[in-house]
Design a protein around this motif. Sequence first.
Motif, PDB file in Angstrom:
ATOM      1  N   GLN A   1     -18.890  25.150 -92.061  1.00  8.24           N
ATOM      2  CA  GLN A   1     -19.692  25.228 -90.841  1.00  8.24           C
ATOM      3  C   GLN A   1     -19.036  24.391 -89.751  1.00  8.24           C
ATOM      4  O   GLN A   1     -18.463  23.336 -90.014  1.00  8.24           O
ATOM      5  N   SER A   2     -19.142  24.877 -88.513  1.00 13.72           N
ATOM      6  CA  SER A   2     -18.692  24.152 -87.330  1.00 13.72           C
ATOM      7  C   SER A   2     -19.904  23.582 -86.604  1.00 13.72           C
ATOM      8  O   SER A   2     -21.009  24.123 -86.695  1.00 13.72           O
ATOM      9  N   ASP A   3     -19.686  22.499 -85.849  1.00 13.43           N
ATOM     10  CA  ASP A   3     -20.788  21.943 -85.065  1.00 13.43           C
ATOM     11  C   ASP A   3     -20.821  22.510 -83.644  1.00 13.43           C
ATOM     12  O   ASP A   3     -21.481  21.934 -82.763  1.00 13.43           O
ATOM     13  N   ALA A   4     -20.157  23.630 -83.419  1.00 11.79           N
ATOM     14  CA  ALA A   4     -20.074  24.197 -82.068  1.00 11.79           C
ATOM     15  C   ALA A   4     -21.450  24.441 -81.457  1.00 11.79           C
ATOM     16  O   ALA A   4     -21.642  24.258 -80.253  1.00 11.79           O
ATOM     17  N   LEU A   5     -22.417  24.831 -82.272  1.00 12.47           N
ATOM     18  CA  LEU A   5     -23.750  25.143 -81.745  1.00 12.47           C
ATOM     19  C   LEU A   5     -24.779  24.050 -82.013  1.00 12.47           C
ATOM     20  O   LEU A   5     -25.907  24.147 -81.519  1.00 12.47           O
ATOM     21  N   ILE A   6     -24.398  23.033 -82.783  1.00 13.12           N
ATOM     22  CA  ILE A   6     -25.396  22.019 -83.140  1.00 13.12           C
ATOM     23  C   ILE A   6     -24.847  20.603 -82.924  1.00 13.12           C
ATOM     24  O   ILE A   6     -25.304  19.668 -83.588  1.00 13.12           O
ATOM     25  N   ASN A   7     -23.897  20.443 -82.020  1.00 11.80           N
ATOM     26  CA  ASN A   7     -23.256  19.144 -81.855  1.00 11.80           C
ATOM     27  C   ASN A   7     -24.282  18.033 -81.617  1.00 11.80           C
ATOM     28  O   ASN A   7     -25.143  18.126 -80.742  1.00 11.80           O
ATOM     29  N   GLY A   8     -24.174  16.966 -82.425  1.00 11.95           N
ATOM     30  CA  GLY A   8     -25.045  15.812 -82.279  1.00 11.95           C
ATOM     31  C   GLY A   8     -26.434  15.982 -82.840  1.00 11.95           C
ATOM     32  O   GLY A   8     -27.259  15.065 -82.742  1.00 11.95           O
ATOM     33  N   LYS A   9     -26.717  17.122 -83.446  1.00  9.33           N
ATOM     34  CA  LYS A   9     -28.059  17.385 -83.974  1.00  9.33           C
ATOM     35  C   LYS A   9     -28.050  17.280 -85.504  1.00  9.33           C
ATOM     36  O   LYS A   9     -27.011  17.230 -86.142  1.00  9.33           O
ATOM     37  N   ALA A  10     -29.239  17.278 -86.045  1.00 13.04           N
ATOM     38  CA  ALA A  10     -29.387  17.241 -87.497  1.00 13.04           C
ATOM     39  C   ALA A  10     -29.048  18.600 -88.094  1.00 13.04           C
ATOM     40  O   ALA A  10     -29.391  19.645 -87.527  1.00 13.04           O
ATOM     41  N   ILE A  11     -28.352  18.599 -89.208  1.00 14.31           N
ATOM     42  CA  ILE A  11     -28.146  19.805 -90.013  1.00 14.31           C
ATOM     43  C   ILE A  11     -29.204  19.759 -91.107  1.00 14.31           C
ATOM     44  O   ILE A  11     -29.148  18.908 -91.999  1.00 14.31           O
ATOM     45  N   SER A  12     -30.193  20.632 -91.026  1.00 12.75           N
ATOM     46  CA  SER A  12     -31.347  20.576 -91.930  1.00 12.75           C
ATOM     47  C   SER A  12     -31.469  21.857 -92.739  1.00 12.75           C
ATOM     48  O   SER A  12     -31.181  22.945 -92.256  1.00 12.75           O
ATOM     49  N   ARG A  13     -31.902  21.676 -93.979  1.00 10.30           N
ATOM     50  CA  ARG A  13     -32.147  22.799 -94.892  1.00 10.30           C
ATOM     51  C   ARG A  13     -30.925  23.700 -95.006  1.00 10.30           C
ATOM     52  O   ARG A  13     -31.027  24.909 -95.029  1.00 10.30           O
ATOM     53  N   ARG A  14     -29.776  23.101 -95.093  1.00  5.81           N
ATOM     54  CA  ARG A  14     -28.527  23.863 -95.221  1.00  5.81           C
ATOM     55  C   ARG A  14     -28.323  24.231 -96.689  1.00  5.81           C
ATOM     56  O   ARG A  14     -28.153  23.357 -97.540  1.00  5.81           O
ATOM     57  N   PRO A  15     -28.378  25.546 -97.062  1.00  8.17           N
ATOM     58  CA  PRO A  15     -28.128  25.919 -98.460  1.00  8.17           C
ATOM     59  C   PRO A  15     -26.681  25.610 -98.843  1.00  8.17           C
ATOM     60  O   PRO A  15     -25.744  25.994 -98.137  1.00  8.17           O
ATOM     61  N   VAL A  16     -26.506  24.888 -99.944  1.00  5.87           N
ATOM     62  CA  VAL A  16     -25.154  24.498-100.360  1.00  5.87           C
ATOM     63  C   VAL A  16     -24.838  24.843-101.809  1.00  5.87           C
ATOM     64  O   VAL A  16     -23.689  24.717-102.235  1.00  5.87           O
ATOM     65  N   HIS A  17     -25.833  25.302-102.575  1.00  8.70           N
ATOM     66  CA  HIS A  17     -25.558  25.597-103.989  1.00  8.70           C
ATOM     67  C   HIS A  17     -26.718  26.407-104.554  1.00  8.70           C
ATOM     68  O   HIS A  17     -27.862  26.278-104.101  1.00  8.70           O
TER      69      HIS A  17
END
Length: 347
Positions: A212-228
């Motif tokens: 994932q890139s932070d292009a759309l969420i720079n400086g924000k929380a990454i929440s509920r990101r499915p990783v497994h």
Amino acid sequence: MRYFYSLSFLLLSLVFNSCVEEVQLPPRSVESRLVVEGLVTNEAPPYSIKLTYTGVYNSLLYGQQEIPVNGAAVSITEVGGRTVQLQQDPITPFFYWQRDPTFVGTVGKSYQLTVELTDGTRYVSDPEPLHEVPPIDRLYAEYRPRPNDDFSNPDQYEVLLDTQDPDTPGNFYRWSGYGYVPRFSTGEPRGFAGKCCQYCFYPIYGSGSDVQSDALINGKAISRRPVHASPIYYPGQHFIEIRQYSLSQKAYQFWVRFEEQRKRTGSLFDPLPASIEGNLHSENDPTRLALGYFGASAVSTRRMIIPGDTLTVGRIEIKYGTEFVKDGNCQRVYSQGQLLAPENWLK
């Protein structure tokens, strides 16, 4: 009337036979190429580099699987600093190891890989920067039943992650996950003791190419990101480890292409998959590129234990039957199975 039907059948046969013409497809082939996989991290060594040749692929006759690169001279250089030599594994020759405990990846530094083959050809990677990565703030899991029309896969726990992206733009992430899940087999007889080895823990690995890139969420929380995804074959605890990596922009672009290729489906008439070239090139011919990627990354690791009590034995038997139960000793019939649960998982 019989003559009319016979004549009609003969005419139809002539029409269909005249419309069907055998097409001879030319074989498609790709020459063998060097493939490089590995990275330096800010964790303590060892670091491994996997070196293989692709088998010669032919669309009419499948080629060999990956072939180990034997006898190469492999080194990692910290740009402006030390160079360390890697040693080929005598048992698993695909891998070359860096075990010097004093050579550790450092945030803010860049690293290069050099591979010299036995024919004298030298491949050198572009300098790969090692960027900082934020910590994983939280891991949690949610139950996901399988679709009603999916009988080949069990229910699963979806592992989700929370982390905080820094205010600075240009951050790129990769996640990998693995774990041990309970499985059940018919076991094997042990005399008067009845059956043994019906229950074991089986390793599950994620794709390792989730980015994932932070292009759309720079400086924000990454929440509920499915990783497994952790499959539920039998009640019991699931032992999960998630690793969060920092990436350079070039590494991010490589993994995006890799994931697109991995998910691709096609037919015999599709063009051959495009080679996913990485950041290593021949020293004498910059247009001659290796496949794969040599990376450098900071790592944040977090573990969790899922209770695994969403489904009882009775509910699993009703839902699955014996669909996921194999005959024999559990640790033998399930590859890499182990009879005991991992110890000290959360320490």
